[in-house]
Design an enzyme around this catalytic site. Structure first.
Site, PDB file in Angstrom:
ATOM      1  N   ASP A  24     -35.660 -10.940  29.390  1.00 23.55           N
ATOM      2  CA  ASP A  24     -34.856  -9.695  29.109  1.00 23.55           C
ATOM      3  C   ASP A  24     -35.614  -8.445  28.587  1.00 23.55           C
ATOM      4  OD1 ASP A  24     -32.597 -10.775  30.110  1.00 23.55           O
ATOM      5  OD2 ASP A  24     -32.323 -12.037  28.360  1.00 23.55           O
TER       6      ASP A  24
ATOM      7  N   CYS B  73     -33.938 -15.041  28.229  1.00 20.13           N
ATOM      8  CA  CYS B  73     -32.834 -15.521  28.277  1.00 20.13           C
ATOM      9  C   CYS B  73     -32.512 -17.007  28.005  1.00 20.13           C
ATOM     10  CB  CYS B  73     -32.115 -15.189  29.813  1.00 20.13           C
ATOM     11  SG  CYS B  73     -30.572 -16.379  30.157  1.00 20.13           S
TER      12      CYS B  73
END
Length: 154
Positions: free
Chosen positions: A59, A52
């Protein structure tokens, strides 16, 4: 030309190659497509990771890449290293997914390419990102990507 001659341009396959530090550093390699008929190639990356850009938290995504080759095929080790280079790369889901597709299109000049980025939820919302270079080619079997929408525990 012998098979070893036509693959002499490859610099990563068959050698120890470190994971690139960023997608910009990653080298996507290609080899000539020796087939003269249209067909679909699929790569599945069920454990793709990036960061992120705001929090630095990981992620996770399940990527499906389908393409109909023109003159070139992507060399799979270089693709693996390119995708792995996103592990330390901060970008939103949309940016990662579309940039992967655009980089492949630049290198391969395929007849057609699509990518499905099926991202796992962070903050309670899954984000799926889809990109294609155009209409699905006629006469080529393009299977459904087969990744169900996120359902959580329900």
């Amino acid at each position: 030309m012998s098979s070893t001659d036509k693959y002499a341009v490859l610099t990563q396959l068959g050698t120890k190659t470190d994971l690139p530090q960023s997608p910009e550093e990653a080298v996507l390699e290609r080899v000539a497509n020796s087939q003269d008929v249209p067909y679909c190639v699929r790569f599945t990356a069920p454990e793709f990771t990036s960061l992120c850009p705001m929090t630095g938290q990981p992620d996770f995504a399940h990527l499906m890449i389908d393409y109909v080759p023109g003159k070139w095929l992507v060399e799979s080790k270089s693709l693996k290293l390119f995708l792995g280079s996103f592990r330390n790369h901060g970008a939103f889901h949309e940016d990662c997914t579309v940039n992967i597709a655009r980089r492949l299109v630049d290198v391969l000049e395929p007849v057609w390419l699509r990518i499905g980025g099926y991202w796992y939820p962070r903050g309670g919302i899954p984000i799926d990102v889809f990109y294609a270079t155009g209409e699905t080619p006629k006469g080529v079997w393009i299977p459904d990507q087969g990744v169900p929408p996120y359902r959580g525990r329900g």
